[in-house]
Design a protein around this motif. Structure first.
Motif, mmCIF file in Angstrom:
data_model
loop_
_atom_site.group_PDB
_atom_site.id
_atom_site.type_symbol
_atom_site.label_atom_id
_atom_site.label_comp_id
_atom_site.label_asym_id
_atom_site.label_seq_id
_atom_site.Cartn_x
_atom_site.Cartn_y
_atom_site.Cartn_z
ATOM 1 N N MET A 1 0.855 -1.274 0.112
ATOM 2 C CA MET A 1 0.098 -0.092 0.019
ATOM 3 C C MET A 1 1.036 1.459 0.146
ATOM 4 O O MET A 1 0.526 2.175 -0.801
ATOM 5 C CB MET A 1 -0.958 0.132 1.247
ATOM 6 C CG MET A 1 -2.190 -0.895 0.990
ATOM 7 S SD MET A 1 -2.821 -1.015 2.706
ATOM 8 C CE MET A 1 -3.427 0.375 3.253
ATOM 9 N N HIS B 1 -10.103 5.563 -5.830
ATOM 10 C CA HIS B 1 -10.874 5.191 -4.417
ATOM 11 C C HIS B 1 -9.775 4.599 -3.673
ATOM 12 O O HIS B 1 -9.988 5.180 -2.325
ATOM 13 C CB HIS B 1 -11.891 4.174 -4.861
ATOM 14 C CG HIS B 1 -13.163 4.726 -5.442
ATOM 15 N ND1 HIS B 1 -13.956 4.007 -6.149
ATOM 16 C CD2 HIS B 1 -13.809 6.205 -5.498
ATOM 17 C CE1 HIS B 1 -15.005 4.765 -6.817
ATOM 18 N NE2 HIS B 1 -14.741 6.048 -6.459
ATOM 19 N N TYR B 2 -9.126 3.644 -3.953
ATOM 20 C CA TYR B 2 -8.303 3.070 -2.978
ATOM 21 C C TYR B 2 -7.153 3.889 -2.717
ATOM 22 O O TYR B 2 -6.574 3.785 -1.411
ATOM 23 C CB TYR B 2 -7.486 1.807 -4.172
ATOM 24 C CG TYR B 2 -6.687 0.882 -3.071
ATOM 25 C CD1 TYR B 2 -7.468 0.107 -2.395
ATOM 26 C CD2 TYR B 2 -5.439 0.901 -2.958
ATOM 27 C CE1 TYR B 2 -6.972 -0.795 -1.358
ATOM 28 C CE2 TYR B 2 -4.916 -0.118 -2.225
ATOM 29 C CZ TYR B 2 -5.374 -1.005 -1.466
ATOM 30 O OH TYR B 2 -4.739 -2.058 -0.472
ATOM 31 N N ARG C 1 -8.243 6.028 0.440
ATOM 32 C CA ARG C 1 -8.608 5.541 1.596
ATOM 33 C C ARG C 1 -7.277 4.692 2.194
ATOM 34 O O ARG C 1 -7.040 4.761 3.441
ATOM 35 C CB ARG C 1 -9.760 4.296 1.515
ATOM 36 C CG ARG C 1 -10.956 4.868 1.246
ATOM 37 C CD ARG C 1 -12.083 3.886 1.191
ATOM 38 N NE ARG C 1 -12.193 3.605 2.759
ATOM 39 C CZ ARG C 1 -13.176 2.915 3.327
ATOM 40 N NH1 ARG C 1 -13.816 2.420 2.558
ATOM 41 N NH2 ARG C 1 -13.138 2.289 4.670
ATOM 42 N N ALA C 2 -6.353 4.367 1.260
ATOM 43 C CA ALA C 2 -5.254 3.707 1.819
ATOM 44 C C ALA C 2 -4.505 4.584 2.254
ATOM 45 O O ALA C 2 -3.770 4.538 3.575
ATOM 46 C CB ALA C 2 -4.305 3.163 0.650
ATOM 47 N N VAL D 1 -5.728 4.950 5.965
ATOM 48 C CA VAL D 1 -5.355 3.585 6.788
ATOM 49 C C VAL D 1 -3.874 3.700 7.229
ATOM 50 O O VAL D 1 -3.384 3.498 8.091
ATOM 51 C CB VAL D 1 -5.417 2.459 6.002
ATOM 52 C CG1 VAL D 1 -4.768 1.362 6.472
ATOM 53 C CG2 VAL D 1 -6.991 2.227 5.889
ATOM 54 N N VAL E 1 -8.466 -0.168 12.357
ATOM 55 C CA VAL E 1 -7.585 -0.412 11.104
ATOM 56 C C VAL E 1 -7.971 -1.526 10.158
ATOM 57 O O VAL E 1 -8.212 -1.431 8.970
ATOM 58 C CB VAL E 1 -6.203 -0.211 11.461
ATOM 59 C CG1 VAL E 1 -5.261 -0.698 9.933
ATOM 60 C CG2 VAL E 1 -5.959 0.970 11.739
ATOM 61 N N ASP F 1 -11.292 -0.957 8.447
ATOM 62 C CA ASP F 1 -11.054 -0.067 7.563
ATOM 63 C C ASP F 1 -10.587 -0.898 6.400
ATOM 64 O O ASP F 1 -11.064 -0.734 4.975
ATOM 65 C CB ASP F 1 -10.167 0.793 7.975
ATOM 66 C CG ASP F 1 -10.770 2.214 8.613
ATOM 67 O OD1 ASP F 1 -12.026 2.140 8.941
ATOM 68 O OD2 ASP F 1 -10.152 3.150 8.759
ATOM 69 N N ILE F 2 -9.796 -1.819 6.491
ATOM 70 C CA ILE F 2 -9.192 -2.485 5.140
ATOM 71 C C ILE F 2 -10.019 -3.190 4.464
ATOM 72 O O ILE F 2 -10.089 -3.249 3.563
ATOM 73 C CB ILE F 2 -7.701 -3.211 5.807
ATOM 74 C CG1 ILE F 2 -6.524 -2.014 6.030
ATOM 75 C CG2 ILE F 2 -7.185 -3.944 4.680
ATOM 76 C CD1 ILE F 2 -5.389 -2.788 6.731
ATOM 77 N N MET G 1 -12.732 -1.328 2.803
ATOM 78 C CA MET G 1 -11.987 -0.803 1.719
ATOM 79 C C MET G 1 -11.876 -1.788 0.625
ATOM 80 O O MET G 1 -12.558 -1.708 -0.807
ATOM 81 C CB MET G 1 -10.762 -0.154 1.843
ATOM 82 C CG MET G 1 -9.892 0.426 0.880
ATOM 83 S SD MET G 1 -8.401 1.057 1.641
ATOM 84 C CE MET G 1 -7.276 -0.074 1.808
ATOM 85 N N GLN H 1 -15.281 -2.995 -0.845
ATOM 86 C CA GLN H 1 -15.908 -1.651 -1.825
ATOM 87 C C GLN H 1 -15.292 -2.048 -3.204
ATOM 88 O O GLN H 1 -16.047 -1.753 -4.101
ATOM 89 C CB GLN H 1 -15.605 -0.507 -1.207
ATOM 90 C CG GLN H 1 -16.391 0.707 -1.847
ATOM 91 C CD GLN H 1 -16.043 1.769 -0.917
ATOM 92 O OE1 GLN H 1 -15.702 1.939 0.225
ATOM 93 N NE2 GLN H 1 -15.814 3.050 -1.834
ATOM 94 N N LEU H 2 -13.837 -2.133 -3.248
ATOM 95 C CA LEU H 2 -13.198 -2.515 -4.427
ATOM 96 C C LEU H 2 -13.792 -3.702 -5.138
ATOM 97 O O LEU H 2 -14.103 -3.748 -6.402
ATOM 98 C CB LEU H 2 -11.699 -2.565 -4.096
ATOM 99 C CG LEU H 2 -10.970 -1.306 -3.973
ATOM 100 C CD1 LEU H 2 -9.555 -1.655 -4.157
ATOM 101 C CD2 LEU H 2 -11.539 -0.291 -5.210
ATOM 102 N N LEU I 1 -17.241 -2.839 -6.838
ATOM 103 C CA LEU I 1 -16.676 -2.121 -7.918
ATOM 104 C C LEU I 1 -16.207 -3.227 -9.164
ATOM 105 O O LEU I 1 -16.766 -2.834 -10.122
ATOM 106 C CB LEU I 1 -15.710 -1.207 -7.477
ATOM 107 C CG LEU I 1 -15.681 0.087 -8.348
ATOM 108 C CD1 LEU I 1 -16.681 1.016 -7.639
ATOM 109 C CD2 LEU I 1 -14.435 0.699 -8.465
#
Lengths: 301, 301
Positions: free
Chosen positions: A7, A64-65, A68-69, A72, B72, B75-76, B79, B82-83, B86
């Motif tokens: 990341m 998007h990634y 958010r990455a 994080v 965290v 969150d990951i 994320m 979501q991807l 998509l």
DNA sequence: TTTATTATCAACTTTATATTGATAATCAGA
DNA sequence: TCTGATTATCAATATAAAGTTGATAATAAA
């Protein structure tokens, strides 16, 4: 693959614009950055960057990634910094278990000086004479007196603990001052519940036989009470000098049979492990080590 | 060490209470979980768990870390989910570049049917006759007509594009219908700016010489205009059937020298890569492939 | 005490990582 | 249009890490 590093690589590429500059910033090779991003894409199953040899462009998913990455990663960094500070700055709450009588008489100056040196450390001092389970009950450190059995815990010797037989001058005038262990049998023993000077000692036999008597004998699990009783002339007490020292110094108590003084015990700091010790704990151990010296002030009589 | 997996292991241990159960939950061995947690502690430089063989207890640092690490990780996961959506659900904005004349005449039904099949996909259709740089300008797909040079892009053939020489019946009545390429020299050529049928073709010479004339000749970068002009009797046009087809079917234009028709070109969908294609793109490619059939409706005259 | 459970260690096998050099694609300037 | 510089990626190899298995020490419960 370390996803966090991957990341970081991806975010660096987006922020720097090219794989090569991202590699410079991360102190690694462009090949590795390329691999990381590819692996990240493979893991996610989405293409994040459209890349030609000359330029990189974020895909929709990549946009998007990236957002958010970045968040994080910032979270993780923040979290780790916070832990780092906790570690280096010696802060937090230090939970200590200590023996009642010792703590009452001798811990106040120690703790107040420690807190002067480490202002960010809070102290929770719990007095217990039983042997607490420091892990189970959440203590960082336990102070203990005695001869420690070996265990998985680390024990650091802090000070010697001398045990002395003593009685009040008045009492001795009345009942006579024993000159040998045998003469003790005529004396009344003010017994401490958990006393154990080990087998084979000349006084051991007397301690045991006295303990069994029920005619007006006295037993307590608190040394202060016994010392006060001895001062009042109730009998002979075998107590540590950190309790009896003041009274001896003031002439209120007299040491008897000093040549039969048991092997000194010690005051120990007991804690759970040596490695990765929180610095509040490390700091306290270091601080208290040497605080009392080889001959503590209470033994100076 | 994969720090994310290590964090997951630590959080699992805290939540499950023991290393063994954590290992069960993570489908791995207790040894590995132990290693992960140790490595995490080593990395952070802080002890997170006080562990005996029977129980584990969080340290102060561990308590802090656990809370935030859980956040965290959530969150990951969020994320990545979501991807994933998509990716699998075909959503987002699909940016398409297409040739002006073709798009105007033939893309409306295609796009509306595509959107019926993929309601979550938005479409941004940009009409350009120049060769756009799909990466630089952020297009997902470009439709192109011609013989494609090889490049790093992927090109998928969607439909044949026939070029026909044609003129209005009135014009031919007035100037005569050419029976051979040579007879064309007496005719006026309605030239399309970017026309290139390749060297060596019988018509090539005529196209070039006509293009150089400046006496009342007509050049446009828009085929519709040229076809309209041809219908009005302005001359002979070499235009794709997707523009001229209707007029031919209606008898407003007449094909000449059909035996010298150039090798058909094609309509291509051009995109940047094959792997990890966003599913909105994949979906569009699949949808448009075969939509026009081997002989498109505009060629049925 | 004995038995069962638990965390960890140690040695090993397997897998992944990082490095190096090479290659194809692209751009800038001649 | 061609050459040289830059760039991303591939391929091969040496190195390091991960994961596995069996063993051990410590603790709790029977």
């Amino acid at each position: 693959m370390d996803r966090i590093e991957a990341m970081r690589a991806f975010v660096a590429v987006v922020n720097e614009g090219t794989f090569t500059r991202a590699a410079d910033r991360l102190d690694t090779s462009p090949q590795l950055v390329s691999k990381y991003v590819s692996q990240l894409e493979a893991h996610l199953g989405v293409r994040l960057l459209n890349r030609t040899t000359r330029r990189t462009h974020l895909t929709e998913a990549g946009t998007h990634y990236h957002q958010r990455a970045q968040q994080v990663l910032a979270d993780i960094d923040d979290m780790e910094n916070q832990l780092g500070n906790l570690q280096t700055q010696a802060q937090g709450l230090l939970r200590i278990s200590a023996p009642v009588s010792f703590a009452i008489r001798h811990m106040a100056p120690l703790l107040s000086e420690f807190q002067k040196a480490h202002p960010a450390v809070g102290i929770d001092l719990q007095l217990n004479d039983r042997k607490v389970d420091i892990l189970e009950e959440g203590f960082d450190i336990a102070l203990r007196i005695g001869h420690l059995k070996n265990s998985s815990l680390i024990a650091k010797r802090l000070a010697p603990v001398r045990l002395v037989l003593c009685a009040s001058p008045d009492y001795l005038k009345q009942h006579g001052t024993p000159q040998s262990p045998e003469e003790l049998s005529h004396h009344r023993y003010l017994q401490y519940s958990y006393m154990d000077i080990g087998p084979g000692h000349p006084l051991q036999k007397w301690l045991q036989t006295q303990g069994r008597k029920s005619d007006g004998s006295m037993i307590s699990n608190n040394g202060d009470v016994l010392v006060e009783s001895a001062i009042a002339g109730a009998g002979v007490a075998l107590q540590p000098t950190f309790i009896a020292g003041d009274a001896i110094k003031d002439g209120k108590l007299q040491v008897i049979l000093p040549e039969y003084e048991p092997q000194p015990m010690a005051l120990y700091a007991v804690y759970a492990h040596r490695q990765l010790l929180a610095s509040k704990v490390r700091g306290f151990i270091d601080f208290v080590d040497g605080f009392f010296g080889k001959t503590p002030y209470w033994d100076q009589f």
